[in-house]
Design an enzyme around this catalytic site. Structure first.
Site, PDB file in Angstrom:
ATOM      1  CG  HIS A  31      -1.623   6.906  -0.756  1.00 30.05           C
ATOM      2  ND1 HIS A  31      -2.614   6.604  -1.652  1.00 30.05           N
ATOM      3  CD2 HIS A  31      -2.058   6.453   0.443  1.00 30.05           C
ATOM      4  CE1 HIS A  31      -3.613   6.003  -1.019  1.00 30.05           C
ATOM      5  NE2 HIS A  31      -3.300   5.898   0.253  1.00 30.05           N
ATOM      6  CE1 TYR A  90      -5.902  10.829  -3.496  1.00 29.88           C
ATOM      7  CE2 TYR A  90      -5.450   8.613  -2.700  1.00 29.88           C
ATOM      8  CZ  TYR A  90      -5.382   9.978  -2.532  1.00 29.88           C
ATOM      9  OH  TYR A  90      -4.791  10.503  -1.398  1.00 29.88           O
ATOM     10  CG  HIS A  95      -5.590   1.820   6.986  1.00 30.69           C
ATOM     11  ND1 HIS A  95      -4.235   1.926   7.217  1.00 30.69           N
ATOM     12  CD2 HIS A  95      -5.861   2.705   5.977  1.00 30.69           C
ATOM     13  CE1 HIS A  95      -3.708   2.813   6.395  1.00 30.69           C
ATOM     14  NE2 HIS A  95      -4.667   3.296   5.628  1.00 30.69           N
ATOM     15  CG  HIS A 141      -1.950   1.106   1.164  1.00 28.16           C
ATOM     16  ND1 HIS A 141      -2.971   1.121   0.235  1.00 28.16           N
ATOM     17  CD2 HIS A 141      -2.119   2.217   1.916  1.00 28.16           C
ATOM     18  CE1 HIS A 141      -3.730   2.194   0.427  1.00 28.16           C
ATOM     19  NE2 HIS A 141      -3.225   2.882   1.434  1.00 28.16           N
ATOM     20  CG  ASP A 192      -0.970   4.695   4.082  1.00 29.65           C
ATOM     21  OD1 ASP A 192      -1.219   5.291   3.029  1.00 29.65           O
ATOM     22  OD2 ASP A 192      -1.752   4.673   5.042  1.00 29.65           O
ATOM     23  CD  GLU A 225      -6.825   5.706   7.264  1.00 29.40           C
ATOM     24  OE1 GLU A 225      -5.700   6.186   7.487  1.00 29.40           O
ATOM     25  OE2 GLU A 225      -7.367   5.755   6.138  1.00 29.40           O
ATOM     26  NE  ARG A 274     -13.535   9.685   3.560  1.00 31.01           N
ATOM     27  CZ  ARG A 274     -12.507   8.969   3.958  1.00 31.01           C
ATOM     28  NH1 ARG A 274     -12.727   7.841   4.610  1.00 31.01           N
ATOM     29  NH2 ARG A 274     -11.265   9.356   3.724  1.00 31.01           N
TER      30      ARG A 274
END
Length: 457
Positions: free
Chosen positions: A73, A133, A279, A71, A330, A245, A218
């Site tokens: 970003h 994203y 998470h 994971h 992360d 999370e 969400r």
């Protein structure tokens, strides 16, 4: 053997062979092609080889299977040293993160990701799952190439010499029933169908696999979750999702749908053996049972979870329920998979006030074989015939690892070594890191400094 194939022998002073450390191991590797990331596989494993065979590459220390960072970003690396100052919560940290996301372009993202992936290689990581994203230009206007940002990440991984699973992420709303806020417009394709259409243009290549992600319950309306799940299922691709999370996300989900995020994902077909929840911090007993029964994996990111004050997830209970564990860095507060493995055990010790929840072997498996499996790479993460020739060597003579124990087990690697002790990283049979230096990115610290400075300017 075809004219484009050649063999190479590596002699490993000590090697981790899934259950134990074996001294004197010779690996024969067959390499096909010449480009970075092309195929290189282990074609023979010989034990009891007391001295290096003639012409062999000598790897002194403890050689492990290549580590999998499940994971990532990549752009969060620019926040290191910035968001650790002052007080706040995940939600205040998120606003700072958005300000950096606003500044990314395909060129600046390529430069930063190339340096970040090179840092990963220096830490023994041979494959990364990039939870991606930031798709469009600020304001949401697509680039001429609608996948320009994703392609920048794929190319960055190739130039840094590691494998990537691009987990292209559906991110459509700011909350339950709410449109994207201004920062999030560049994340959104407008609908899951439009996301799927854009994703389908991405092509796999030697070093790159294409997977999918639901950012969170969400960020993807419930009625569109199945579209993302179906896209991944039809392609046999990995599917990842940020899960529970924050307690605020759980409360909002219950208010909107009358159930937990895990239950909502189960209802819409998102859970399953190709799915990994990232998470999974704030779960009910029923959530844990649903995850375990479905075979859904769990990716723990302890250094980020503690940096953001998220909490300690129920990793032991999840694994006992049937969820394979993997690890990720992360937000890249640090990039060190040995630290992530160690932290998972030590966090659980703090939570329970008891020791020994995982063996060192189990923690190494989470950092390697199970991490690769979560990224759709079942042929990686072991030193055995037929596996991809991806491995990393940890020094046994540093101030952290020196002593008699390294020859006796994996405990020294997991509980004492750090990324700074990585001496060699081999991907597809080729040195990406040799003697602690990256062979493809000459000055990684300078590359990182320049890339981060460009975003902060």
């Amino acid at each position: 053997m075809t004219p484009t194939q050649r063999t190479r022998t590596y002699w490993l002073e000590h090697a981790w062979l899934d259950t134990h450390v074996e001294p004197g191991v010779a690996l024969t590797v067959t390499i096909s092609g010449s480009a970075a990331g092309s195929d290189g596989r282990i074609t023979a494993v010989r034990t009891g080889v007391d001295s290096p065979p003639p012409g062999a590459e000598i790897l002194r220390g403890l050689t492990l299977p290549g580590l999998a960072n499940a994971h990532s970003h990549a752009f969060h690396r620019a926040l290191r040293g910035t968001v650790q100052v002052g007080s706040g919560t995940f939600w205040t940290w998120r606003e700072i993160m958005y300000s950096f996301a606003d500044r990314l372009t395909p060129d600046t993202y390529h430069a930063l990701a190339r340096a970040v992936y090179a840092e990963m290689a220096l830490a023994g990581i041979t494959a990364v799952g990039e939870f991606h994203y930031v798709h469009h230009a600020p304001g949401g206007t697509p680039y001429a190439d609608p996948n320009a940002m994703g392609e920048a990440l794929i190319e960055a991984a190739a130039e840094a010499g590691i494998r990537i699973t691009l987990l292209d992420t559906a991110y459509l709303s700011s909350g339950f029933g709410q449109p994207p806020d201004p920062h999030q417009l560049r994340f959104s394709d407008g609908s899951a169908d439009a996301w799927a259409e854009r994703c389908s243009l991405l092509k796999e290549r030697d070093h790159a696999r294409i997977g999918a992600a639901v950012h969170s319950v969400r960020a993807v309306p419930a009625e569109q979750l199945a579209t993302v799940a179906r896209w991944a299922q039809e392609r046999g691709a990995p599917l990842h999702v940020h899960l529970s999370e924050q307690t605020a996300e759980n409360d909002a989900c219950r208010a909107a749908h009358g159930c937990t995020p895990t239950q909502l994902l189960a209802e819409h077909g998102v859970l399953g053996r190709r799915t990994t929840g990232v998470h999974s911090t704030h779960l009910t007993d029923e959530d844990i049972a649903l995850i375990g029964r479905s075979g859904t994996g769990t990716c723990m990111c302890p250094t980020t979870e503690r940096d953001l004050a998220d909490g300690i997830g129920p990793a032991v209970a999840l694994q006992q329920a049937g969820s394979p564990l993997s690890l990720g860095s992360d937000s890249h507060a640090v990039i060190d998979l040995l630290e992530e493995a160690r932290a998972m055990e030590l966090n659980e010790r703090l939570r329970t006030r008891t020791r020994g929840h995982w063996t060192a072997a189990a923690l190494l498996r989470a950092a390697s074989a199970d991490g690769h499996a979560a990224l759709g790479r079942d042929d990686a993460g072991t030193l055995e015939t037929g596996a991809v020739a991806d491995f990393t060597t940890v020094a046994l003579d540093s101030v952290r690892t020196a002593g008699p124990l390294p020859r006796l087990g994996a405990e020294t690697a997991v509980f004492a070594a750090t990324a700074a002790d990585v001496r060699h990283t081999v991907v597809a049979g080729r040195h990406v890191v040799r003697d602690g230096a990256h062979t493809l990115v000459p000055d990684v610290p300078r590359a990182l400094a320049r890339a981060v400075e460009a975003l902060r300017a």
